[in-house]
Motif scaffolding. Structure first.
Motif, PDB file in Angstrom:
ATOM      1  N   ALA A 126       0.838  -1.204   0.000  1.00 11.28           N
ATOM      2  CA  ALA A 126       0.000   0.000   0.000  1.00 11.28           C
ATOM      3  C   ALA A 126       0.874   1.256   0.000  1.00 11.28           C
ATOM      4  CB  ALA A 126      -0.950  -0.003   1.193  1.00 11.28           C
ATOM      5  N   GLN A 127       1.937   1.224   0.834  1.00 12.35           N
ATOM      6  CA  GLN A 127       2.861   2.361   0.866  1.00 12.35           C
ATOM      7  C   GLN A 127       3.568   2.527  -0.488  1.00 12.35           C
ATOM      8  OE1 GLN A 127       4.062   4.493   3.738  1.00 12.35           O
ATOM      9  NE2 GLN A 127       1.970   4.002   4.302  1.00 12.35           N
ATOM     10  N   TRP A 129       2.508   1.550  -3.457  1.00 11.51           N
ATOM     11  CA  TRP A 129       1.509   2.054  -4.398  1.00 11.51           C
ATOM     12  C   TRP A 129       1.301   3.559  -4.185  1.00 11.51           C
ATOM     13  CZ3 TRP A 129      -0.929   2.433  -8.616  1.00 11.51           C
ATOM     14  CH2 TRP A 129      -2.241   2.930  -8.733  1.00 11.51           C
ATOM     15  N   ALA A 130       1.267   3.970  -2.917  1.00 13.13           N
ATOM     16  CA  ALA A 130       1.117   5.398  -2.618  1.00 13.13           C
ATOM     17  C   ALA A 130       2.278   6.206  -3.203  1.00 13.13           C
ATOM     18  CB  ALA A 130       1.017   5.625  -1.108  1.00 13.13           C
ATOM     19  N   ALA A 163      -1.270  18.809  -1.251  1.00  9.96           N
ATOM     20  CA  ALA A 163      -2.351  17.830  -1.351  1.00  9.96           C
ATOM     21  C   ALA A 163      -1.846  16.416  -1.101  1.00  9.96           C
ATOM     22  CB  ALA A 163      -3.012  17.921  -2.726  1.00  9.96           C
ATOM     23  N   TRP A 166      -1.459  14.518   2.146  1.00 12.81           N
ATOM     24  CA  TRP A 166      -2.673  14.035   2.800  1.00 12.81           C
ATOM     25  C   TRP A 166      -3.375  12.931   2.029  1.00 12.81           C
ATOM     26  CZ3 TRP A 166      -4.626  15.618   7.566  1.00 12.81           C
ATOM     27  CH2 TRP A 166      -3.890  16.626   8.187  1.00 12.81           C
ATOM     28  N   PHE A 167      -3.304  12.964   0.709  1.00 14.87           N
ATOM     29  CA  PHE A 167      -4.109  11.969  -0.003  1.00 14.87           C
ATOM     30  C   PHE A 167      -3.340  10.690  -0.294  1.00 14.87           C
ATOM     31  CE2 PHE A 167      -2.813  13.951  -4.166  1.00 14.87           C
ATOM     32  CZ  PHE A 167      -2.553  12.808  -4.899  1.00 14.87           C
ATOM     33  N   THR A 168      -2.015  10.710  -0.137  1.00 17.01           N
ATOM     34  CA  THR A 168      -1.278   9.455  -0.264  1.00 17.01           C
ATOM     35  C   THR A 168      -0.990   8.920   1.134  1.00 17.01           C
ATOM     36  OG1 THR A 168       0.909  10.456  -0.193  1.00 17.01           O
ATOM     37  CG2 THR A 168      -0.171  10.354  -2.340  1.00 17.01           C
ATOM     38  N   ALA A 169      -1.074   7.603   1.277  1.00 15.83           N
ATOM     39  CA  ALA A 169      -0.897   7.006   2.596  1.00 15.83           C
ATOM     40  C   ALA A 169       0.528   7.151   3.106  1.00 15.83           C
ATOM     41  CB  ALA A 169      -1.286   5.530   2.540  1.00 15.83           C
TER      42      ALA A 169
ATOM     43  N   LEU C  20      -7.946  11.893  -9.983  1.00 20.42           N
ATOM     44  CA  LEU C  20      -7.035  12.477  -8.995  1.00 20.42           C
ATOM     45  C   LEU C  20      -7.787  13.366  -8.008  1.00 20.42           C
ATOM     46  CD1 LEU C  20      -3.965  13.175 -11.302  1.00 20.42           C
ATOM     47  CD2 LEU C  20      -4.071  11.578  -9.382  1.00 20.42           C
ATOM     48  N   ALA C  23      -9.493  10.888  -5.672  1.00 17.83           N
ATOM     49  CA  ALA C  23      -8.466  10.261  -4.835  1.00 17.83           C
ATOM     50  C   ALA C  23      -8.034  11.222  -3.729  1.00 17.83           C
ATOM     51  CB  ALA C  23      -7.268   9.858  -5.685  1.00 17.83           C
ATOM     52  N   THR C  24      -7.980  12.498  -4.059  1.00 21.40           N
ATOM     53  CA  THR C  24      -7.594  13.491  -3.054  1.00 21.40           C
ATOM     54  C   THR C  24      -8.688  13.657  -2.003  1.00 21.40           C
ATOM     55  OG1 THR C  24      -6.236  14.665  -4.664  1.00 21.40           O
ATOM     56  CG2 THR C  24      -6.896  15.885  -2.700  1.00 21.40           C
ATOM     57  N   GLY C  27      -8.941  10.139  -0.184  1.00 21.69           N
ATOM     58  CA  GLY C  27      -7.692   9.804   0.501  1.00 21.69           C
ATOM     59  C   GLY C  27      -7.399  10.742   1.670  1.00 21.69           C
ATOM     60  N   SER C  28      -7.533  12.038   1.456  1.00 21.37           N
ATOM     61  CA  SER C  28      -7.240  12.978   2.541  1.00 21.37           C
ATOM     62  C   SER C  28      -8.275  12.830   3.656  1.00 21.37           C
ATOM     63  CB  SER C  28      -7.183  14.412   2.024  1.00 21.37           C
ATOM     64  OG  SER C  28      -8.438  14.853   1.573  1.00 21.37           O
ATOM     65  N   MET C  31      -7.005   9.795   5.628  1.00 21.46           N
ATOM     66  CA  MET C  31      -5.822  10.216   6.386  1.00 21.46           C
ATOM     67  C   MET C  31      -6.244  11.058   7.594  1.00 21.46           C
ATOM     68  SD  MET C  31      -2.470  10.374   6.615  1.00 21.46           S
ATOM     69  CE  MET C  31      -1.409  10.371   5.139  1.00 21.46           C
ATOM     70  N   LEU C 108      -6.839   1.635  -2.145  1.00 26.67           N
ATOM     71  CA  LEU C 108      -5.675   0.735  -2.210  1.00 26.67           C
ATOM     72  C   LEU C 108      -4.475   1.341  -1.490  1.00 26.67           C
ATOM     73  CD1 LEU C 108      -5.957  -0.661  -5.841  1.00 26.67           C
ATOM     74  CD2 LEU C 108      -6.812  -1.636  -3.681  1.00 26.67           C
ATOM     75  N   MET C 109      -4.363   2.666  -1.506  1.00 24.35           N
ATOM     76  CA  MET C 109      -3.257   3.294  -0.776  1.00 24.35           C
ATOM     77  C   MET C 109      -3.432   3.123   0.728  1.00 24.35           C
ATOM     78  SD  MET C 109      -2.156   6.768  -2.778  1.00 24.35           S
ATOM     79  CE  MET C 109      -3.738   7.519  -3.164  1.00 24.35           C
ATOM     80  N   PHE C 110      -4.680   3.087   1.187  1.00 27.47           N
ATOM     81  CA  PHE C 110      -4.922   3.029   2.631  1.00 27.47           C
ATOM     82  C   PHE C 110      -5.354   1.634   3.099  1.00 27.47           C
ATOM     83  CE2 PHE C 110      -5.021   7.561   1.790  1.00 27.47           C
ATOM     84  CZ  PHE C 110      -4.339   8.073   2.877  1.00 27.47           C
ATOM     85  N   GLU C 111      -5.113   0.617   2.258  1.00 27.01           N
ATOM     86  CA  GLU C 111      -5.411  -0.777   2.624  1.00 27.01           C
ATOM     87  C   GLU C 111      -6.870  -0.980   3.012  1.00 27.01           C
ATOM     88  OE1 GLU C 111      -2.128  -2.972   4.462  1.00 27.01           O
ATOM     89  OE2 GLU C 111      -1.351  -1.036   5.105  1.00 27.01           O
TER      90      GLU C 111
END
Lengths: 235, 235, 235, 235
Positions: A126-127, A129-130, A163, A166-169, C20, C23-24, C27-28, C31, C108-111
């Motif tokens: 997951a990391q 992929w982020a 951005a 925050w939006f990527t893990a 994107l 995802a933001t 995802g944010s 997070m 997927l980034m945050f499992e």
């Protein structure tokens, strides 16, 4: 990047820019974790300074070296033919050295031993992929900026990273030199040295994918293949 | 800075700008510490107003006086030959008086005695190193902006200080006049009077180092010596 | 939007941009809710990345597709005659698919399982009124930007959404494709699938009202009727 | 402000702009106080949307009406001769009506009775002094922007208010129409109706002082008197 500036100045610009970028990432992380117990607030105190300093550094150093401060960006520029192999190698070396010096500079301001080793675990698919997403986006943003609005690039990169924190893990390292430098700090922004190689690999994958897709997207008449896109992007 | 504006207007611009800058630093610090117990949040409530007001003040007063608001910046301009000694001395006096008036203006808004003395300890080599870094960066940013993108300078300074509040351990005073004015407030943003001289010295060192390094970096054909850099920077 | 870019590239730009963007947002949100218990802070951690990425995406993809990323905006452009029905339909499809892919990318980034269903209730007249206001404002801002200051549009949209997250009770979805994509995430930014249709209806109403009112306001000599305004706006 | 736009459009622009401004101030205040117990965080959630929406509204409505949204600004423009008395009176009426409609719009989004009366005490010399400072700064910023950098005015005003929310003890109303509108909401951003007249008086004093001082400062060759400054400012 102007041809007016000789290689020593360009390398100093890359090293100095990466130094100040890493000093900001590491320093603001230390400041934030010292001042609050709320991790979201600490991340905010890490995000805003990083986004802000990127706008500043790219504006004042971009005309000298192109303001890569990032081996993944240098890789994309190499793929596009915008920088030669020899210069690219020196750029990456300057970025790595500058980045580590940035960690040292931050540590000395906060009375921490000059270099440490992080115990902050950052690993797993997951990391990774982020990091692919984060670097794909960063390189895409830079290529789009170069195509349509060069003067906006400092802002685009600063806002994108704001951005992406925050939006990527993974809080968007998106930068191999910064990842290496952050391995040497056992503070908020650190990364366990063992986890760095996979981050770097993911970042390079993201950079290549962005170069391919944006090469096609931004350049009518090109075909969507890695090779074709790169060739098309070279104009 | 235009020659169109006479010295009285320029000095009023310097005093008024420093007044409003200090009123913002001190006032937002008081507001923030009254509203929350979280120090990171208080620092954020201190950071954002300071960065924002800098963009504003430099935009509207820059065309009159150059918008130094800061003896360290005036020193750098003197070294570069961009301002004469006599004017520089008057600028610094206006900045110091304006700064102290800013503390008074803020105190009266928050029902605090007009002038106090801070008990906020800010001393030691790490703090001084932080002030050297902070002022080095500030002056470098201004010189880079002057070289490549003058109209961006208000934004560059506002964003740089936004970052530097967090990445330097001293929260980036980076300004002798502001340091003096902040000695007179026993609130969030204060500094113990005894600690001010070392801050001022560190700030002047940072300004001189930036003038030397950026003089070389920004001007192809110059040599990297303090004297040579200053001469090169004077073009 | 340039005629230079063919329909496939324009559709990829719409899909990638919406991907994107979502995802933001998603995802944010994940997070933020993981890092803090304070909902205002979580909303801030959701707001700033969304505003920032909008500036970036509209800048780099706008020249390709117009950077709608939003069926309500495509509707307004259709009403103004700025896009044909066939293209508009394909745009909306690309936006919806891209949006859902954005939810998957974030998960997927945050499992988190690739797609879920939100249980977050967002319904009732107050929420619908909020969505009408939010989309009215968004479309008005875009039309005003197109009329007076095209290059500012990325900033106007990013800042408007930053504000609207807070001043509308619904946190300003203002986008049917994003509303659909957010139905598939059972996290901070989710919306119960059952509540989506009313949101979409409210958003379309807001878009039509803005097209009518701003058509009149921005174009001297037009009359204030839905039909007249639309005709006037077509110049 | 262009002569191209007739008076009805200009008045609608003033009313609509003030409506959206007040809806943002009141709405984000309600959102913020509902989501957190930390008052500094609530103020941040009130500040950022207000600053952001000001940039947006002034950009898209400024070319129509001048984007005053504020009787104190209209007063300054009247003193400078930039608007006639008749239009100024209508502007102020539109601003007040628009402002109250903004409170209603926000209340309906948050399921609060359309109009209430605030019990939020805001009185005393320190608050009045804060409003004088706040409005002095706002009008000074606008006059400085008009003199040196018209296109920057939306940003200058947005950033100034972002700062002034924090550095003035009154959170910078700086706007009689907004003060009246905020008397009708018993939420975070409200003000007790009894306290409004003194706020309005302080705001007008600040506007006149700024017109005088900045008239002198910005216009070489003028003298520093209220009358002389106003005459000089009329060029």
């Amino acid at each position: 990047m102007s041809r007016e500036f000789d290689l020593p100045r360009r390398l100093v610009a890359e090293a100095l820019g990466t130094l100040l970028l890493v000093a900001t990432v590491v320093g603001s992380g230390i400041m934030a974790e010292r001042l609050t117990d709320d991790t979201a607030l600490a991340l905010l105190g890490n995000t805003l300074p990083t986004g802000a300093i990127l706008v500043v550094l790219i504006t004042i150093l971009g005309p000298i070296s192109g303001a890569h401060f990032n081996p993944a960006v240098t890789l994309a520029m190499l793929l596009r033919g915008a920088i030669g192999r020899h210069s690219a190698g020196l750029y990456v070396a300057a970025q790595i050295l500058g980045g580590i010096a940035g960690t040292v500079a931050a540590h000395l301001m906060f009375e921490i031993p000059a270099l440490g080793l992080s115990a902050h675990l950052r690993t797993g698919p997951a990391q990774w992929w982020a990091e692919i997403v984060a670097t794909f986006g960063l390189v895409g943003v830079i290529l789009g900026g170069l195509r349509f609005n060069g003067p906006a690039i400092p802002w685009l990169v600063g806002l994108y990273i704001t951005a992406a924190y925050w939006f990527t893990a993974s809080t968007s390292f998106a930068n191999p030199a910064v990842a290496i430098a952050r391995a040497f700090t056992d503070t908020f922004s650190g990364i366990r040295p063992l986890d760095v190689p996979a981050f770097i690999l993911a970042e390079c994958i993201g950079a290549v994918l962005a170069t391919a897709l944006f090469g096609w997207l931004l350049h009518p008449g090109t075909r969507l293949t890695i090779r074709g896109a790169l060739r098309g992007a070279a104009d």
